[in-house]
Design an enzyme around this catalytic site. Structure first.
Site: not given
Ligand code: AMP
Length: 396
Positions: A7, A89, A179, A209-210, A212, A241, A283, A331-332, A335, A384
């Site tokens: 990537n 990628r 995505h 939900l990350g 991006g 964004r 974040d 990520g979001i 988690n 991915e």
């Molecule tokens: P990604 O782009 O998929 O890596 O997601 C990044 C986002 O996931 C960031 O906003 C992080 O704050 C959120 N994230 C990662 N780990 C956690 C967690 N344990 N609890 C809440 N949000 C998280």
């Protein structure tokens, strides 16, 4: 069979070596600040090897990857000849690629052609491919897996905007969606969990939900609409964004603030979203902490995002003619239990019932609605790299 997944970003290169026998990651790592003051991280079996090393370009980064994989403490293979193929990628494949492809000169030409639509991403993909070919030689197959490919099933009514049709014909201005590899992976898994592995008769919404973020509406296993557009800027509030806004606000802000197109692009991509509204951070963990401390703008950013997500979900339920399942990933999505619960609670009008105990987890596959919920909700961790490796294997 071992597949190397790449990537490439403009100044970074992530890699993962996957043994397809059992689909296990043998090693992975990251070359950062390529062309600046290179930083290299290699991970094997939970051990991390880090060093500062000059990497003037992507080919130099590949040399580091080769060394880390074949020499020293983090060695996992004897020789690069153990790598059967390389999967890349690729971000923007335009309308030319609805599937992954073996990379040829013609494919490289097409990716270059789409550079205008993805000026940050496609040149990086090309750099990654060229450096990989230079490292592995012409006999090792290289495969491109496009972020846009899975969304190519969208109908015209969903991918066109109401501007003169000639602009679509001339410049390819339309919704492409991103995505796609993630939406494809989690929706396919969701279909399996619904007991319909071929996807026929299913209506699913996938929420990636990350940092991006994007949402896709998937009917019979095929995307019918998605939130990201010509670029990964459209949709709802993301880390930095802005997502959707009145298009005339763009020219208005440019005039009022005296911004160039590049500066306006930066404002919308890097200074907006959760960061722009909260003034705290992009974040989600920082946003959640600020809300705990009573920060009203962090709470506003959170509530705006939830509201916008709910509008898309409502619209997609209408477009799908009902809903069987909703999936949370990235990520979001994987988690953040509070956001998942909030979204599901706001879907009570559809008969959705949250299983709070099941939802109280991080990063595992799990059904998070009760057995009597009218729509099933799932957490499905995305992968991915595995999709890229699988596509690469099937093409070679
Ligand atoms: P990604 O782009 O998929 O890596 O997601 C990044 C986002 O996931 C960031 O906003 C992080 O704050 C959120 N994230 C990662 N780990 C956690 C967690 N344990 N609890 C809440 N949000 C998280």
């Amino acid at each position: 069979m071992k597949i190397l997944v790449i990537n490439a970003g403009s100044s970074s290169l992530k890699y993962q070596l996957i043994d397809m026998n059992g689909e296990v990651t043998i090693a992975k790592g990251l070359c950062e600040r390529i062309g600046i003051d290179g930083k290299f991280t290699h991970k094997v079996d939970g051990k991390e090897f880090k060093k500062d090393v000059d990497m003037p370009d992507h080919t130099a980064a590949f040399a580091q990857v080769k060394e880390a994989l074949t020499e020293g403490e983090g060695k996992v293979i004897n020789d690069l000849s153990e790598v059967t193929a390389v999967g890349h990628r690729a971000v923007q494949g335009g309308t030319a690629f609805a599937k992954s492809v073996r990379i040829t000169d013609e494919v490289i030409g097409k990716i270059k052609e789409y550079q205008a639509l993805a000026p940050l991403h496609n040149p990086a993909t090309i750099k990654g491919i060229e450096a990989s070919v230079a490292t592995f030689g012409p006999d090792v197959p290289q495969v491109a897996v496009f972020d846009t490919a899975f969304h190519q099933t969208m109908p015209e009514v969903a991918y066109l905007w109401g501007i003169p049709y000639e602009l679509y014909e001339k410049h390819g201005i339309r919704r492409y969606g991103f995505h796609g590899t993630s939406h494809r992976f989690v929706s396919a898994r969701c279909c399996e969990l619904l007991g319909k592995p071929d996807g026929k008769g299913t209506r699913i919404i996938t929420c990636h939900l990350g940092n991006g973020s994007s949402i896709a509406a998937i009917k019979d296993g095929k995307v019918i609409d998605t939130t990201m557009g010509l670029t990964p800027l459209d949709g709802f509030l993301m880390g930095t964004r802005c997502g959707v806004l009145d298009p005339s606000a763009v020219t208005f802000i440019m005039e009022k603030e005296g911004l160039s197109p590049k500066e306006m692009d930066d404002l919308m991509n890097k200074k907006s979203g959760m960061l722009g509204i909260s003034g705290v951070s992009s974040d989600d963990r920082d946003i959640a902490a600020a809300i705990e401390e009573g920060n009203p703008r962090a709470k506003l950013a959170w509530d705006m995002r939830t509201y916008q997500i709910m509008k898309y979900i409502g619209g997609y339920v209408a477009a799908l003619g009902g809903l069987d399942a909703i999936v949370f990933t990235a990520g979001i999505g994987e988690n953040q239990k509070l956001l998942r619960a909030e979204i599901l609670e706001k879907m009570a009008y559809l008969g959705v019932k949250v299983d709070y105990e099941a939802n109280d987890v991080r990063g595992v596959e799990r059904e998070i609605t009760t057995p009597d919920s009218a729509v099933r909700g799932f957490i499905i961790p995305t992968n991915e790299e595995l999709v890229i490796a699988r596509d690469t294997m099937s093409l070679v």
